[in-house]
Write an enzyme that holds these catalytic residues in place. Sequence first.
Site, mmCIF file in Angstrom:
data_model
loop_
_atom_site.group_PDB
_atom_site.id
_atom_site.type_symbol
_atom_site.label_atom_id
_atom_site.label_comp_id
_atom_site.label_asym_id
_atom_site.label_seq_id
_atom_site.Cartn_x
_atom_site.Cartn_y
_atom_site.Cartn_z
ATOM 1 N N GLU A 63 1.095 -1.648 0.467
ATOM 2 C CA GLU A 63 -0.151 -0.176 -0.208
ATOM 3 C C GLU A 63 1.218 1.216 0.458
ATOM 4 O O GLU A 63 0.642 2.177 -0.823
ATOM 5 C CB GLU A 63 -0.749 -0.264 1.837
ATOM 6 C CG GLU A 63 -1.516 1.135 0.731
ATOM 7 C CD GLU A 63 -2.685 0.452 2.797
ATOM 8 O OE1 GLU A 63 -3.766 -0.012 2.479
ATOM 9 O OE2 GLU A 63 -2.760 2.076 3.611
ATOM 10 N N ASP A 64 1.951 1.257 0.860
ATOM 11 C CA ASP A 64 2.543 2.419 1.038
ATOM 12 C C ASP A 64 3.765 2.295 0.032
ATOM 13 O O ASP A 64 5.051 3.619 0.807
ATOM 14 C CB ASP A 64 2.785 2.797 2.421
ATOM 15 C CG ASP A 64 1.705 3.339 2.929
ATOM 16 O OD1 ASP A 64 0.376 3.761 1.997
ATOM 17 O OD2 ASP A 64 1.290 2.870 4.628
HETATM 18 N N1 LIG Z 1 -2.134 7.237 14.427
HETATM 19 C C1 LIG Z 1 -1.026 7.389 13.306
HETATM 20 N N2 LIG Z 1 -1.984 7.108 12.500
HETATM 21 C C2 LIG Z 1 -0.550 7.518 11.264
HETATM 22 C C3 LIG Z 1 0.836 7.840 12.074
HETATM 23 N N3 LIG Z 1 1.842 8.260 10.874
HETATM 24 C C4 LIG Z 1 0.991 7.509 9.850
HETATM 25 N N4 LIG Z 1 0.029 6.818 9.810
HETATM 26 C C5 LIG Z 1 -0.946 6.302 9.270
HETATM 27 O O1 LIG Z 1 -2.176 7.592 8.492
HETATM 28 C C6 LIG Z 1 -3.464 6.267 8.583
HETATM 29 C C7 LIG Z 1 -4.426 6.976 8.767
HETATM 30 O O2 LIG Z 1 -4.775 8.654 8.358
HETATM 31 P P1 LIG Z 1 -5.575 8.308 7.080
HETATM 32 O O3 LIG Z 1 -6.576 10.322 6.832
HETATM 33 O O4 LIG Z 1 -7.366 8.040 8.130
HETATM 34 O O5 LIG Z 1 -5.551 8.211 6.346
HETATM 35 P P2 LIG Z 1 -4.442 8.343 4.685
HETATM 36 O O6 LIG Z 1 -3.959 10.204 5.001
HETATM 37 O O7 LIG Z 1 -3.261 7.223 4.549
HETATM 38 O O8 LIG Z 1 -4.924 8.356 3.399
HETATM 39 C C8 LIG Z 1 -2.515 5.089 8.768
HETATM 40 O O9 LIG Z 1 -2.241 4.321 8.259
HETATM 41 P P3 LIG Z 1 -3.773 3.869 7.138
HETATM 42 O O10 LIG Z 1 -2.976 1.950 6.358
HETATM 43 O O11 LIG Z 1 -4.398 4.070 5.890
HETATM 44 O O12 LIG Z 1 -4.443 3.070 7.982
HETATM 45 P P4 LIG Z 1 -6.157 2.359 8.283
HETATM 46 O O13 LIG Z 1 -6.482 4.196 7.996
HETATM 47 O O14 LIG Z 1 -6.465 1.912 7.449
HETATM 48 O O15 LIG Z 1 -6.431 3.021 9.946
HETATM 49 C C9 LIG Z 1 -1.657 5.519 9.888
HETATM 50 O O16 LIG Z 1 -1.205 4.031 9.523
HETATM 51 C C10 LIG Z 1 0.768 8.041 12.741
HETATM 52 O O17 LIG Z 1 1.203 9.268 13.478
HETATM 53 N N5 LIG Z 1 -0.498 8.641 14.109
#
Ligand SMILES: Nc1nc2c(ncn2[C@@H]2O[C@H](COP(=O)(O)OP(=O)(O)O)[C@@H](OP(=O)(O)OP(=O)(O)O)[C@H]2O)c(=O)[nH]1
Length: 177
Positions: A63-64
Site C-alpha cells: 500500500e505504501d
Molecule cells: N495514528 C497515527 N497514524 C499514522 C501516523 N503516521 C501515519 N499514520 C497512518 O495514517 C493513516 C490514517 O490516516 P488517514 O487520514 O485515515 O489515511 P491516509 O492519510 O493514509 O489516507 C493510517 O494508515 P492506513 O494504512 O491508512 O490505516 P487505516 O486508515 O487503514 O487505519 C496510519 O497508519 C501517526 O503518527 N499516527
Amino acid sequence: MEIKALIHCADFSAKKHKDQRRRDPEKTPYINHPIGVAHILTEEAGITDINVIQAALLHDTVEDTNTTIEEIKEEFGEEIAGIVDELSDDKNLPKAERKRLQIVHAPSASPKAKLVKLADKLYNLRDLQRTKPEGWTSERVEEYFIWAAKVIDGLRGTNKQMEASLDELFKARNISI
Ligand SMILES: Nc1nc2c(ncn2[C@@H]2O[C@H](COP(=O)(O)OP(=O)(O)O)[C@@H](OP(=O)(O)OP(=O)(O)O)[C@H]2O)c(=O)[nH]1
C-alpha cells in the site's frame, strides 16, 4: 526455520519503509508501526501462526511503498502474499471510497487478515490517543475513531483480547459500539 522467516520479513519491510516516517511530531520511523502491529499479535493476542506475524510485518509494504504483490509472492509465498493483498487499500481510489470499502470488505476478510487488521487499528488508535499526527485537528481524530469503530464491527468474533482492548478505547471516548 521460523526465526529466519521472521527476520527476512523484518529486514525486507525495514528496507522498503526506510525513507518513511510516521506523522507524529517526533517523526517516528515508519517501521515502528509494522513491528508494533506484529508485537500486539504475539504479545497481546496470543497469535503463534507465523504467516499472520509475517503478514503483519509486511502489511503496509504494498500500500505504501513501491513493493508489488508479485514481489511478496516470490519472496514469501502465496499465502502471505494473499493476506498482504487483502490488507492493501487501492491508493488509486479516492480516499473516501477507500475508507468506505474498508467498512464494506471487513466482514468478508479471511480470518488471518482480520487478525492483522484488528492489530493495525489497535496500534493506530493507541497512537492517536498518545499524540495527534501533524496537521490533524481533534475533529479529524474523532472522525478516525468513529470510522475505525465501523471497520472493527465487521471484524468481531476474531480475537477476544484485541476486541476487548479496542472496546476500552471506544468506551473512553464515548463512541457507541
Ligand atoms: N495514528 C497515527 N497514524 C499514522 C501516523 N503516521 C501515519 N499514520 C497512518 O495514517 C493513516 C490514517 O490516516 P488517514 O487520514 O485515515 O489515511 P491516509 O492519510 O493514509 O489516507 C493510517 O494508515 P492506513 O494504512 O491508512 O490505516 P487505516 O486508515 O487503514 O487505519 C496510519 O497508519 C501517526 O503518527 N499516527
